[in-house]
Write a protein that holds these residues in place. Structure first.
Motif, mmCIF file in Angstrom:
data_model
loop_
_atom_site.group_PDB
_atom_site.id
_atom_site.type_symbol
_atom_site.label_atom_id
_atom_site.label_comp_id
_atom_site.label_asym_id
_atom_site.label_seq_id
_atom_site.Cartn_x
_atom_site.Cartn_y
_atom_site.Cartn_z
ATOM 1 N N GLU A 1 15.148 48.971 38.390
ATOM 2 C CA GLU A 1 16.116 49.534 37.305
ATOM 3 C C GLU A 1 17.429 48.801 37.469
ATOM 4 N N PHE A 2 17.991 48.941 38.314
ATOM 5 C CA PHE A 2 19.515 48.356 38.456
ATOM 6 C C PHE A 2 19.491 46.647 38.136
ATOM 7 N N VAL A 3 18.525 46.398 38.823
ATOM 8 C CA VAL A 3 18.310 44.558 38.818
ATOM 9 C C VAL A 3 17.925 44.252 37.240
ATOM 10 N N LYS A 4 17.377 45.009 36.309
ATOM 11 C CA LYS A 4 16.983 44.787 35.277
ATOM 12 C C LYS A 4 18.244 45.013 34.206
ATOM 13 N N GLN A 5 18.790 46.112 34.508
ATOM 14 C CA GLN A 5 20.045 46.214 33.756
ATOM 15 C C GLN A 5 21.081 45.392 33.851
ATOM 16 N N TYR A 6 21.412 44.803 35.117
ATOM 17 C CA TYR A 6 22.291 43.838 35.364
ATOM 18 C C TYR A 6 21.781 42.201 35.278
ATOM 19 N N GLU A 7 20.531 42.207 34.858
ATOM 20 C CA GLU A 7 19.799 41.060 34.795
ATOM 21 C C GLU A 7 19.997 39.960 35.914
ATOM 22 N N LEU A 8 19.907 40.655 37.096
ATOM 23 C CA LEU A 8 19.959 39.789 38.444
ATOM 24 C C LEU A 8 18.929 38.983 38.575
ATOM 25 N N THR A 9 19.242 37.801 39.130
ATOM 26 C CA THR A 9 18.082 36.675 39.392
ATOM 27 C C THR A 9 17.990 36.005 40.754
ATOM 28 N N PHE A 10 19.079 36.461 41.533
ATOM 29 C CA PHE A 10 19.047 36.161 42.922
ATOM 30 C C PHE A 10 18.206 37.008 43.969
ATOM 31 N N PRO A 11 17.559 36.681 44.849
ATOM 32 C CA PRO A 11 16.625 37.648 45.735
ATOM 33 C C PRO A 11 17.382 39.214 46.207
ATOM 34 N N ILE A 12 16.733 39.731 45.841
ATOM 35 C CA ILE A 12 17.077 41.276 46.189
ATOM 36 C C ILE A 12 16.155 41.982 47.246
ATOM 37 N N LEU A 13 16.828 42.279 48.235
ATOM 38 C CA LEU A 13 15.854 42.562 49.555
ATOM 39 C C LEU A 13 16.093 44.160 49.756
ATOM 40 N N ALA B 1 30.486 46.573 40.143
ATOM 41 C CA ALA B 1 31.467 45.504 39.842
ATOM 42 C C ALA B 1 31.519 44.217 40.384
ATOM 43 N N GLU B 2 30.988 44.050 41.520
ATOM 44 C CA GLU B 2 30.757 42.694 42.062
ATOM 45 C C GLU B 2 29.418 42.202 41.434
ATOM 46 N N MET B 3 28.362 42.645 41.119
ATOM 47 C CA MET B 3 27.326 42.134 40.858
ATOM 48 C C MET B 3 27.262 40.864 39.645
ATOM 49 N N PRO B 4 27.999 41.331 38.464
ATOM 50 C CA PRO B 4 28.024 40.427 37.688
ATOM 51 C C PRO B 4 28.608 39.052 37.960
ATOM 52 N N HIS B 5 29.596 39.112 38.890
ATOM 53 C CA HIS B 5 30.540 37.917 39.549
ATOM 54 C C HIS B 5 29.403 37.329 40.361
ATOM 55 N N MET B 6 28.492 37.719 41.098
ATOM 56 C CA MET B 6 27.459 37.334 41.864
ATOM 57 C C MET B 6 26.716 36.522 41.147
ATOM 58 N N GLN B 7 25.934 37.245 40.051
ATOM 59 C CA GLN B 7 25.205 36.392 39.264
ATOM 60 C C GLN B 7 25.773 35.242 38.551
ATOM 61 N N SER B 8 26.941 35.363 38.106
ATOM 62 C CA SER B 8 27.597 34.243 37.430
ATOM 63 C C SER B 8 27.731 33.120 38.542
ATOM 64 N N PHE B 9 28.233 33.430 39.635
ATOM 65 C CA PHE B 9 28.321 32.580 40.753
ATOM 66 C C PHE B 9 26.926 31.776 40.849
ATOM 67 N N TYR B 10 25.795 32.496 41.297
ATOM 68 C CA TYR B 10 24.393 32.119 41.320
ATOM 69 C C TYR B 10 23.938 31.284 39.995
ATOM 70 N N GLU C 1 25.170 24.276 45.140
ATOM 71 C CA GLU C 1 24.078 23.324 45.987
ATOM 72 C C GLU C 1 24.388 23.995 47.338
ATOM 73 N N ASN C 2 23.151 24.087 47.838
ATOM 74 C CA ASN C 2 22.847 24.214 49.244
ATOM 75 C C ASN C 2 23.307 25.762 49.649
ATOM 76 N N VAL C 3 23.401 26.664 48.597
ATOM 77 C CA VAL C 3 23.963 27.925 48.822
ATOM 78 C C VAL C 3 22.895 28.988 48.443
ATOM 79 N N GLU C 4 22.395 30.166 49.059
ATOM 80 C CA GLU C 4 21.638 31.092 48.589
ATOM 81 C C GLU C 4 22.338 32.489 48.992
ATOM 82 N N ILE C 5 22.036 33.292 48.063
ATOM 83 C CA ILE C 5 22.406 34.720 48.079
ATOM 84 C C ILE C 5 21.326 35.819 48.032
ATOM 85 N N LYS D 1 33.451 31.354 45.526
ATOM 86 C CA LYS D 1 33.424 29.816 45.281
ATOM 87 C C LYS D 1 34.553 29.231 46.409
ATOM 88 N N LYS D 2 35.451 29.894 46.435
ATOM 89 C CA LYS D 2 36.360 29.412 47.767
ATOM 90 C C LYS D 2 35.809 29.374 49.050
#
Length: 180
Positions: free
Chosen positions: A121-133, A89-98, A103-107, A175-176
């Motif tokens: 597979e998960f990253v592709k499904q959710y179309e995540l572009t921030f660094p996944i470690l 549930a959180e991942m789409p919010h993180m992607q939208s934030f990213y 400015e000057n923030v990294e996930i 954001k807050k």
């Protein structure tokens, strides 16, 4: 026992507690500080104000990433897993934030103890572009005392822990956190 001995024992106990507290408060102070020479007592740890422990993990693309590479930026270190419903549930919010290009923030999304293929597979499904470690052994999660997921640490630009958030976040909350 008479009142006199009770008072003496109580007084000794109170003096002992006060002495222990004084010793605990002063144990990080060195004699060099007392003569005016500055000493760097930076403490590494996961508590607020402490320097976050550095780590090196690989991304799903095989690139090595060090946490210390991001000093100078605020960093959200998010610990998660593909099987975790609140993480999903959180991942789409993180992607939208990213995507909002903060400015000057990294996930840094640290997956705990899962295989690269499943995470990819998960990253592709959710179309995540921030660094996944990948923390395949769980050692970084252990260092950061992650017992519940998702858990996120917000780090200041100097690499110190600002806040620990247990549970999912939405974009407005991220954001807050960054704004504050």
């Amino acid at each position: 026992m008479n009142k006199k001995w009770f008072g003496v024992i109580l007084l000794a106990l109170l003096i002992g507690i006060a002495g222990f507290n004084l010793y605990s408060d002063r144990k990080d102070v060195t004699s060099i500080e007392n003569i005016g020479i500055a000493v760097n007592n930076d403490k590494t740890g996961i508590e607020q104000g402490e320097k976050a422990p550095d780590f090196t993990l690989k991304t799903i693309d095989g690139k090595e990433v060090n946490l210390s590479d991001y000093e100078g930026k605020k960093v959200l270190i998010n610990f998660w897993a593909t099987w975790c419903p609140p993480c999903k549930a959180e991942m789409p919010h993180m992607q939208s934030f990213y995507d909002g290009e903060p400015e000057n923030v990294e996930i840094l999304a640290v997956n705990l103890e899962e295989k690269e293929a499943k995470v990819s597979e998960f990253v592709k499904q959710y179309e995540l572009t921030f660094p996944i470690l990948l923390d395949e052994e769980g050692s970084v999660g252990e260092t950061y005392e992650v017992y519940t997921i998702p858990t996120t640490y917000l780090l200041n630009e100097d690499g110190t822990v600002n806040q620990k958030i247990i549970g999912p976040m939405d974009e407005a909350m991220m954001k807050k956190l960054i704004k504050d």
